[in-house]
Motif scaffolding. Structure first.
Motif, PDB file in Angstrom:
ATOM      1  N   GLY A 231       0.799  -1.228   0.000  1.00 19.45           N
ATOM      2  CA  GLY A 231       0.000   0.000   0.000  1.00 19.45           C
ATOM      3  C   GLY A 231       0.826   1.269   0.000  1.00 19.45           C
ATOM      4  O   GLY A 231       0.376   2.311   0.488  1.00 19.45           O
ATOM      5  N   PHE A 232       2.020   1.214  -0.577  1.00 19.70           N
ATOM      6  CA  PHE A 232       2.906   2.386  -0.574  1.00 19.70           C
ATOM      7  C   PHE A 232       2.387   3.439  -1.555  1.00 19.70           C
ATOM      8  O   PHE A 232       2.114   3.134  -2.708  1.00 19.70           O
ATOM      9  N   SER A 233       2.267   4.690  -1.085  1.00 16.08           N
ATOM     10  CA  SER A 233       1.745   5.736  -1.974  1.00 16.08           C
ATOM     11  C   SER A 233       2.778   6.824  -2.262  1.00 16.08           C
ATOM     12  O   SER A 233       2.466   7.828  -2.888  1.00 16.08           O
ATOM     13  N   GLY A 234       4.015   6.642  -1.796  1.00 17.63           N
ATOM     14  CA  GLY A 234       5.068   7.635  -2.051  1.00 17.63           C
ATOM     15  C   GLY A 234       5.678   7.448  -3.432  1.00 17.63           C
ATOM     16  O   GLY A 234       5.157   6.733  -4.284  1.00 17.63           O
ATOM     17  N   THR A 235       6.793   8.130  -3.645  1.00 17.23           N
ATOM     18  CA  THR A 235       7.483   8.057  -4.934  1.00 17.23           C
ATOM     19  C   THR A 235       8.234   6.730  -5.028  1.00 17.23           C
ATOM     20  O   THR A 235       9.036   6.409  -4.157  1.00 17.23           O
ATOM     21  N   LEU A 236       7.946   5.980  -6.083  1.00 17.20           N
ATOM     22  CA  LEU A 236       8.511   4.631  -6.208  1.00 17.20           C
ATOM     23  C   LEU A 236       9.479   4.573  -7.397  1.00 17.20           C
ATOM     24  O   LEU A 236       9.101   4.899  -8.523  1.00 17.20           O
ATOM     25  N   VAL A 237      10.713   4.172  -7.094  1.00 12.47           N
ATOM     26  CA  VAL A 237      11.770   4.162  -8.105  1.00 12.47           C
ATOM     27  C   VAL A 237      12.373   2.759  -8.201  1.00 12.47           C
ATOM     28  O   VAL A 237      12.839   2.209  -7.199  1.00 12.47           O
ATOM     29  N   GLY A 238      12.370   2.210  -9.405  1.00 15.05           N
ATOM     30  CA  GLY A 238      12.999   0.908  -9.617  1.00 15.05           C
ATOM     31  C   GLY A 238      14.248   1.064 -10.465  1.00 15.05           C
ATOM     32  O   GLY A 238      14.443   2.089 -11.127  1.00 15.05           O
TER      33      GLY A 238
ATOM     34  N   THR B  90      12.530  -0.433 -24.340  1.00 14.90           N
ATOM     35  CA  THR B  90      11.261  -1.168 -24.254  1.00 14.90           C
ATOM     36  C   THR B  90      11.124  -1.855 -22.903  1.00 14.90           C
ATOM     37  O   THR B  90      10.065  -1.797 -22.269  1.00 14.90           O
ATOM     38  N   ASN B  91      12.199  -2.517 -22.462  1.00 13.23           N
ATOM     39  CA  ASN B  91      12.126  -3.257 -21.205  1.00 13.23           C
ATOM     40  C   ASN B  91      11.919  -2.324 -20.014  1.00 13.23           C
ATOM     41  O   ASN B  91      11.169  -2.646 -19.088  1.00 13.23           O
ATOM     42  N   ALA B  92      12.593  -1.181 -20.042  1.00  9.40           N
ATOM     43  CA  ALA B  92      12.461  -0.244 -18.920  1.00  9.40           C
ATOM     44  C   ALA B  92      11.038   0.314 -18.845  1.00  9.40           C
ATOM     45  O   ALA B  92      10.445   0.390 -17.770  1.00  9.40           O
ATOM     46  N   ARG B  93      10.491   0.682 -19.999  1.00  9.47           N
ATOM     47  CA  ARG B  93       9.126   1.240 -19.998  1.00  9.47           C
ATOM     48  C   ARG B  93       8.101   0.187 -19.575  1.00  9.47           C
ATOM     49  O   ARG B  93       7.136   0.494 -18.867  1.00  9.47           O
ATOM     50  N   GLU B  94       8.331  -1.046 -20.003  1.00  7.94           N
ATOM     51  CA  GLU B  94       7.410  -2.128 -19.631  1.00  7.94           C
ATOM     52  C   GLU B  94       7.459  -2.362 -18.112  1.00  7.94           C
ATOM     53  O   GLU B  94       6.436  -2.554 -17.458  1.00  7.94           O
ATOM     54  N   LYS B  95       8.669  -2.302 -17.547  1.00  9.29           N
ATOM     55  CA  LYS B  95       8.858  -2.501 -16.098  1.00  9.29           C
ATOM     56  C   LYS B  95       8.211  -1.380 -15.291  1.00  9.29           C
ATOM     57  O   LYS B  95       7.618  -1.610 -14.246  1.00  9.29           O
ATOM     58  N   LEU B  96       8.326  -0.167 -15.805  1.00 14.32           N
ATOM     59  CA  LEU B  96       7.724   1.003 -15.161  1.00 14.32           C
ATOM     60  C   LEU B  96       6.213   0.804 -14.978  1.00 14.32           C
ATOM     61  O   LEU B  96       5.661   1.024 -13.903  1.00 14.32           O
ATOM     62  N   GLU B  97       5.565   0.329 -16.043  1.00 15.58           N
ATOM     63  CA  GLU B  97       4.118   0.079 -16.012  1.00 15.58           C
ATOM     64  C   GLU B  97       3.781  -1.070 -15.081  1.00 15.58           C
ATOM     65  O   GLU B  97       2.939  -0.955 -14.209  1.00 15.58           O
ATOM     66  N   ARG B  98       4.472  -2.185 -15.316  1.00  8.63           N
ATOM     67  CA  ARG B  98       4.125  -3.428 -14.631  1.00  8.63           C
ATOM     68  C   ARG B  98       4.307  -3.308 -13.126  1.00  8.63           C
ATOM     69  O   ARG B  98       3.528  -3.841 -12.351  1.00  8.63           O
ATOM     70  N   LYS B  99       5.334  -2.584 -12.704  1.00  9.16           N
ATOM     71  CA  LYS B  99       5.613  -2.492 -11.270  1.00  9.16           C
ATOM     72  C   LYS B  99       5.036  -1.206 -10.661  1.00  9.16           C
ATOM     73  O   LYS B  99       5.304  -0.898  -9.510  1.00  9.16           O
ATOM     74  N   ASP B 100       4.269  -0.481 -11.474  1.00 14.33           N
ATOM     75  CA  ASP B 100       3.579   0.722 -10.999  1.00 14.33           C
ATOM     76  C   ASP B 100       4.542   1.737 -10.368  1.00 14.33           C
ATOM     77  O   ASP B 100       4.275   2.301  -9.304  1.00 14.33           O
ATOM     78  N   CYS B 101       5.672   1.961 -11.060  1.00 18.08           N
ATOM     79  CA  CYS B 101       6.692   2.885 -10.548  1.00 18.08           C
ATOM     80  C   CYS B 101       6.462   4.300 -11.082  1.00 18.08           C
ATOM     81  O   CYS B 101       5.820   4.497 -12.099  1.00 18.08           O
ATOM     82  N   ASP B 102       7.046   5.266 -10.386  1.00 20.14           N
ATOM     83  CA  ASP B 102       7.088   6.631 -10.912  1.00 20.14           C
ATOM     84  C   ASP B 102       8.285   6.804 -11.839  1.00 20.14           C
ATOM     85  O   ASP B 102       8.239   7.580 -12.783  1.00 20.14           O
ATOM     86  N   PHE B 103       9.368   6.113 -11.497  1.00 26.56           N
ATOM     87  CA  PHE B 103      10.584   6.199 -12.311  1.00 26.56           C
ATOM     88  C   PHE B 103      11.269   4.833 -12.392  1.00 26.56           C
ATOM     89  O   PHE B 103      11.247   4.069 -11.421  1.00 26.56           O
ATOM     90  N   ILE B 104      11.891   4.585 -13.541  1.00 26.49           N
ATOM     91  CA  ILE B 104      12.803   3.444 -13.664  1.00 26.49           C
ATOM     92  C   ILE B 104      14.146   3.992 -14.120  1.00 26.49           C
ATOM     93  O   ILE B 104      14.227   4.765 -15.080  1.00 26.49           O
ATOM     94  N   VAL B 105      15.185   3.618 -13.393  1.00 21.35           N
ATOM     95  CA  VAL B 105      16.542   4.012 -13.770  1.00 21.35           C
ATOM     96  C   VAL B 105      17.160   2.797 -14.469  1.00 21.35           C
ATOM     97  O   VAL B 105      17.323   1.737 -13.855  1.00 21.35           O
ATOM     98  N   ALA B 106      17.467   2.965 -15.756  1.00 20.65           N
ATOM     99  CA  ALA B 106      17.938   1.806 -16.525  1.00 20.65           C
ATOM    100  C   ALA B 106      19.419   1.933 -16.834  1.00 20.65           C
ATOM    101  O   ALA B 106      19.895   3.016 -17.190  1.00 20.65           O
ATOM    102  N   ASN B 107      20.135   0.843 -16.675  1.00 15.33           N
ATOM    103  CA  ASN B 107      21.523   0.824 -17.152  1.00 15.33           C
ATOM    104  C   ASN B 107      21.793  -0.400 -18.003  1.00 15.33           C
ATOM    105  O   ASN B 107      21.137  -1.435 -17.874  1.00 15.33           O
ATOM    106  N   ASP B 108      22.764  -0.229 -18.874  1.00 13.94           N
ATOM    107  CA  ASP B 108      23.112  -1.249 -19.856  1.00 13.94           C
ATOM    108  C   ASP B 108      24.242  -2.093 -19.267  1.00 13.94           C
ATOM    109  O   ASP B 108      25.390  -1.668 -19.271  1.00 13.94           O
TER     110      ASP B 108
END
Ligand code: C5P
Length: 207
Positions: A128-135, A145-163
């Motif tokens: 039930g976390f309602s704060g800013t969520l960063v994966g 594509t993978n980062a954007r999909e993860k952002l949606e699926r995990k209901d995050c505000d931000f995804i920081v992606a590295n190669d």
């Protein structure tokens, strides 16, 4: 702000002397904790086994397994305004942990693995976390594509992606180059810099 950060790998025991784990030094998560403190935030760091000294002035909770990390996050996440999940959590654990060291008398050894809980994926719907969520997303291909999909699926505000296919950045390196994907659709590249510098920029931008 109060910020919860997960860092490092998890360790999933096979027997009393062996385990399954992930390639993670914990450097990125510890750099995030250090920079968050330097920017005046309060930090709880939930860390898997790493060989880095934690920064002064943080609350640190040390765990070994994904299950224990799940419990610690569940207990602490709603005390904070922001949660950054930087840990490389093992996706699977061993179904039957042997009580004694497994003998190497056969040429093959089969382990049955069970899926671990998705801690980041549980933040909204189970904790039930309602704060800013960063994966974080460590990808070797199709990063965007993978980062954007993860952002949606995990209901995050931000995804920081590295190669992580690049050898000059990422795993066990002191430098990194990342792209921050936001729920509003934007993507911001942070050019190659030390993990400290990248962390400072991540915390500043996101907070
Ligand atoms: O799905 P994937 O493991 O690539 O997602 C990475 C993100 O999810 C990271 O922020 C990682 O810390 C988090 N994660 C988690 N629990 C898991 C697996 C990943 O919190 N079991």
């Amino acid at each position: 702000m109060r910020i919860l950060i997960t860092a490092g790998p998890t360790r999933e025991p096979i027997d009393p002397v062996r385990y399954l784990s992930n390639r993670s030094s914990g450097k990125m998560g510890y750099a995030l904790a250090k920079q968050a403190i330097a920017l005046g935030h309060e930090v709880t760091l939930i860390s898997g086994p790493v060989s880095i000294e934690p920064p002064e002035g943080i609350e640190i909770i040390r765990v070994e397994t994904a299950d224990k990390m799940f419990d610690a996050v569940k207990a602490k996440i709603n005390d904070g305004d922001m949660a950054i999940f930087c840990a490389a959590v093992s996706d699977y654990r061993v179904a039957d942990i042997a009580d004694e060291k497994i003998k190497k008398d056969s040429n093959t050894l089969t382990l049955t693995l069970i899926k671990n809980p998705d801690i980041l994926g549980s933040a909204r719907k189970d904790f039930g976390f309602s704060g800013t969520l960063v994966g974080f997303a460590a990808e070797t291909e199709n990063i965007d594509t993978n980062a954007r999909e993860k952002l949606e699926r995990k209901d995050c505000d931000f995804i920081v992606a590295n190669d992580v296919s690049r050898s000059d950045i990422g795993f066990d390196r002191d430098a990194n180059e990342v792209v921050i994907y936001s729920k509003d659709g934007s993507a911001t590249r942070l050019e190659l810099a030390s993990k400290d510098e990248i962390s400072r920029q991540i915390i500043e931008r996101i907070s």
